[in-house]
Write a protein that holds these residues in place. Structure first.
Motif, PDB file in Angstrom:
ATOM      1  N   ASN A 242     -59.972  17.610  -6.686  1.00  0.00           N
ATOM      2  CA  ASN A 242     -60.337  16.222  -6.964  1.00  0.00           C
ATOM      3  C   ASN A 242     -59.316  15.269  -6.348  1.00  0.00           C
ATOM      4  O   ASN A 242     -58.105  15.542  -6.364  1.00  0.00           O
ATOM      5  N   GLN A 243     -59.800  14.150  -5.849  1.00  0.00           N
ATOM      6  CA  GLN A 243     -58.901  13.128  -5.322  1.00  0.00           C
ATOM      7  C   GLN A 243     -57.933  12.665  -6.396  1.00  0.00           C
ATOM      8  O   GLN A 243     -56.780  12.330  -6.113  1.00  0.00           O
ATOM      9  N   GLY A 244     -58.385  12.665  -7.652  1.00  0.00           N
ATOM     10  CA  GLY A 244     -57.526  12.233  -8.740  1.00  0.00           C
ATOM     11  C   GLY A 244     -56.293  13.097  -8.919  1.00  0.00           C
ATOM     12  O   GLY A 244     -55.249  12.613  -9.375  1.00  0.00           O
ATOM     13  N   LEU A 245     -56.362  14.383  -8.562  1.00  0.00           N
ATOM     14  CA  LEU A 245     -55.187  15.251  -8.674  1.00  0.00           C
ATOM     15  C   LEU A 245     -54.121  14.847  -7.667  1.00  0.00           C
ATOM     16  O   LEU A 245     -52.926  14.777  -8.003  1.00  0.00           O
ATOM     17  N   LEU A 246     -54.525  14.551  -6.456  1.00  0.00           N
ATOM     18  CA  LEU A 246     -53.563  14.135  -5.436  1.00  0.00           C
ATOM     19  C   LEU A 246     -52.884  12.833  -5.829  1.00  0.00           C
ATOM     20  O   LEU A 246     -51.666  12.668  -5.656  1.00  0.00           O
ATOM     21  N   GLU A 247     -53.658  11.898  -6.368  1.00  0.00           N
ATOM     22  CA  GLU A 247     -53.099  10.604  -6.757  1.00  0.00           C
ATOM     23  C   GLU A 247     -52.244  10.721  -8.018  1.00  0.00           C
ATOM     24  O   GLU A 247     -51.244  10.012  -8.162  1.00  0.00           O
ATOM     25  N   GLU A 248     -52.650  11.593  -8.936  1.00  0.00           N
ATOM     26  CA  GLU A 248     -51.910  11.746 -10.194  1.00  0.00           C
ATOM     27  C   GLU A 248     -50.464  12.154  -9.943  1.00  0.00           C
ATOM     28  O   GLU A 248     -49.541  11.713 -10.641  1.00  0.00           O
ATOM     29  N   PHE A 249     -50.255  12.997  -8.924  1.00  0.00           N
ATOM     30  CA  PHE A 249     -48.904  13.479  -8.624  1.00  0.00           C
ATOM     31  C   PHE A 249     -48.312  12.827  -7.382  1.00  0.00           C
ATOM     32  O   PHE A 249     -47.343  13.337  -6.811  1.00  0.00           O
ATOM     33  N   ASN A 250     -48.884  11.684  -6.998  1.00  0.00           N
ATOM     34  CA  ASN A 250     -48.327  10.919  -5.883  1.00  0.00           C
ATOM     35  C   ASN A 250     -48.091  11.789  -4.648  1.00  0.00           C
ATOM     36  O   ASN A 250     -47.087  11.633  -3.949  1.00  0.00           O
ATOM     37  N   TYR A 251     -48.990  12.742  -4.411  1.00  0.00           N
ATOM     38  CA  TYR A 251     -48.927  13.612  -3.236  1.00  0.00           C
ATOM     39  C   TYR A 251     -47.618  14.394  -3.181  1.00  0.00           C
ATOM     40  O   TYR A 251     -47.062  14.636  -2.099  1.00  0.00           O
ATOM     41  N   ASP A 398     -39.479  17.961 -21.667  1.00  0.00           N
ATOM     42  CA  ASP A 398     -39.345  18.939 -20.589  1.00  0.00           C
ATOM     43  C   ASP A 398     -38.834  18.263 -19.324  1.00  0.00           C
ATOM     44  O   ASP A 398     -39.392  17.285 -18.848  1.00  0.00           O
ATOM     45  N   GLU A 399     -37.765  18.813 -18.769  1.00  0.00           N
ATOM     46  CA  GLU A 399     -37.171  18.211 -17.573  1.00  0.00           C
ATOM     47  C   GLU A 399     -38.014  18.460 -16.318  1.00  0.00           C
ATOM     48  O   GLU A 399     -37.812  17.815 -15.289  1.00  0.00           O
ATOM     49  N   ASP A 400     -38.968  19.421 -16.393  1.00  0.00           N
ATOM     50  CA  ASP A 400     -39.827  19.686 -15.243  1.00  0.00           C
ATOM     51  C   ASP A 400     -40.979  18.697 -15.121  1.00  0.00           C
ATOM     52  O   ASP A 400     -41.713  18.716 -14.132  1.00  0.00           O
ATOM     53  N   ALA A 401     -41.148  17.868 -16.139  1.00  0.00           N
ATOM     54  CA  ALA A 401     -42.259  16.915 -16.096  1.00  0.00           C
ATOM     55  C   ALA A 401     -41.993  15.868 -15.021  1.00  0.00           C
ATOM     56  O   ALA A 401     -40.900  15.306 -14.931  1.00  0.00           O
ATOM     57  N   SER A 402     -43.013  15.602 -14.198  1.00  0.00           N
ATOM     58  CA  SER A 402     -42.855  14.613 -13.140  1.00  0.00           C
ATOM     59  C   SER A 402     -43.065  13.216 -13.698  1.00  0.00           C
ATOM     60  O   SER A 402     -43.655  13.027 -14.766  1.00  0.00           O
ATOM     61  N   ALA A 403     -42.576  12.229 -12.957  1.00  0.00           N
ATOM     62  CA  ALA A 403     -42.738  10.845 -13.392  1.00  0.00           C
ATOM     63  C   ALA A 403     -44.198  10.442 -13.308  1.00  0.00           C
ATOM     64  O   ALA A 403     -44.936  10.885 -12.427  1.00  0.00           O
ATOM     65  N   LEU A 404     -44.615   9.610 -14.252  1.00  0.00           N
ATOM     66  CA  LEU A 404     -45.993   9.121 -14.232  1.00  0.00           C
ATOM     67  C   LEU A 404     -46.190   8.175 -13.052  1.00  0.00           C
ATOM     68  O   LEU A 404     -45.257   7.470 -12.655  1.00  0.00           O
TER      69      LEU A 404
END
Length: 417
Positions: A242-251, A398-404
């Motif tokens: 989904n395009q939303g996955l790429l955008e959710e994690f800022n590529y 969790d320190e592995d969590a990426s920034a929103l």
């Protein structure tokens, strides 16, 4: 042969003619299954493990859809209702709470049930009548279903049952072949498309890298769905992101590569094939459920909704409380395997980043029975627990969590508006 070239916009490249010649010279089964894992000798050796993996799901679907379990369930509930009311009115009108001597002779059980009857009167009799009616109704339902074939003899009856089983397995095979052969067209109809040039330039190297780390000789074509929901799906011969996955994690390359590694494990293990076969075996049941659900949801009249539910409830109950849980149990195990595969490929941090971002499952509405039994994905926290590196502490947050991702501001607005 790089399979992604078949899905990209490079149709006019110098390689396109040789690829077309290779495809034309390949056996029909190979041409119809382009995109399958290349480590299998042929299409049959690829389909067989997936079809045979979830035997409990197949057996459940076979019994439910082809041995008429909903009919037996309907008979059980009908006789339970009738038995409960008859026992209640009889006890209430006569005051007789005694049990048959055959029941009283049962050690421990006879005395306990008689004591319950004496204290509860008609209520206890109703409960006992309902239980007896349910058991008798279910047995009679099964008996009535197979009474016709067995009237002409045991051999004819057994042959009829075996023929029904073969028919159900045949339906599963046909549905699986249909899903595999026409998968690309089905996905395109439901909204998937080929990647654009720049999408391919970003995605395909990540998929190729994940496949290399997993020692896979090839990988399936990747399609894009413009849905904004952050998700990705493995199919028998394709991966859809989904395009939303790429955008959710800022590529973020590492995180998205972990998702591809996860989906490649599903693809390599034949998990989509296994799911398709179970769905094919249970297809008659799903078809009736879909029709009943559509009628129930389309009408605005409470009376008509009740009538639709009354007619189709045995199918609704059988699917939700028997077929789906058995299939979901295998699906949850497959999710754990795919997570571990991503870890073995070196994407532990990326996989944990994905799971920590989505504190809930990738499914919606996880509560009650659906959350515990019918969910095809395990709870994310339990998946994270299995991804922990031995000897390392993983406190919360969790320190592995990426920034929103940063919110997109419209012209003339501010964060304080």
């Amino acid at each position: 042969m790089q399979l992604e070239e078949e899905e990209s916009s490079a149709a006019d490249s110098p390689r396109s003619a040789p690829l077309a010649e290779e495809r034309a010279a390949a056996p029909l089964t190979e041409r119809l299954t382009v995109g399958r894992p290349a480590n299998f000798r042929n299409a049959l050796t690829w389909l067989e493990p997936g079809i045979l993996r979830n035997l409990r799901g197949v057996l459940t679907a076979l019994i439910a859809a082809w041995l008429y379990l909903p009919a037996a369930l309907a008979a059980a509930v009908a006789l339970a209702f009738a038995g409960g009311w008859i026992a209640f009115f009889y006890t209430f009108s006569t005051g007789d709470t005694s049990l048959p001597q055959q029941v009283l002779d049962i050690p421990l059980v006879g005395d306990a049930v008689q004591n319950l009857m004496s204290k509860s009167g008609g209520v206890g009799a109703a409960l006992l009548g309902a239980v007896a009616g349910a058991v008798i109704g279910f047995v009679l339902g099964i008996y009535w279903i197979f009474l016709g074939p067995f009237q002409n003899g045991v051999v004819d009856g057994v042959a009829a049952v075996l023929g029904t089983i073969v028919l159900g397995i045949g339906a599963g095979l046909l549905y699986t072949v249909y899903r595999v052969v026409f998968e690309k067209h089905i996905l395109q109809i439901t909204g998937a498309r080929r990647p654009s040039r720049r999408e391919a330039a970003f995605i395909l190297p990540l998929v190729a890298e994940a496949a290399t780390r997993l020692n896979l000789p090839n990988h399936p074509p990747v399609l894009i769905d413009d849905a904004r929901e952050p998700n990705a799906f493995a199919y028998a011969r394709h991966i859809v992101v989904n395009q939303g996955l790429l955008e959710e994690f800022n590529y973020e390359r590492e995180t998205i590569a972990a998702v591809f590694a996860h989906e490649l494990i599903h693809w390599r293990n034949g998990d989509p094939v296994s799911a398709a076969f179970v769905q094919g075996v249970a297809f008659p049941l799903y078809l009736v459920q879909a029709a009943g659900g559509w009628l129930r949801d389309q009408t605005r009249s409470p009376v008509l909704r009740f009538i639709a539910w009354t007619v189709f409830w045995p199918v609704f109950v059988t699917v939700q409380y028997l077929v789906v849980p058995m299939q979901a149990a295998d699906s949850r195990e497959a999710e754990y395997r795919a997570d571990q595969g991503a870890v073995l490929a070196g994407y532990r941090t990326g996989m944990r980043c994905v799971l920590t971002r989505f504190r809930r499952s990738f499914e919606g509405g996880r509560n009650g029975w659906v959350a515990a039994i019918c969910a095809s994905h395990p709870p994310n926290e339990l998946r994270l627990e299995r991804l922990e590196e031995p000897g390392r502490e993983y406190p919360l947050p969790d320190e592995d969590a990426s920034a929103l991702p940063l919110p997109v501001l419209l012209t003339g607005t501010s964060l304080t508006d």
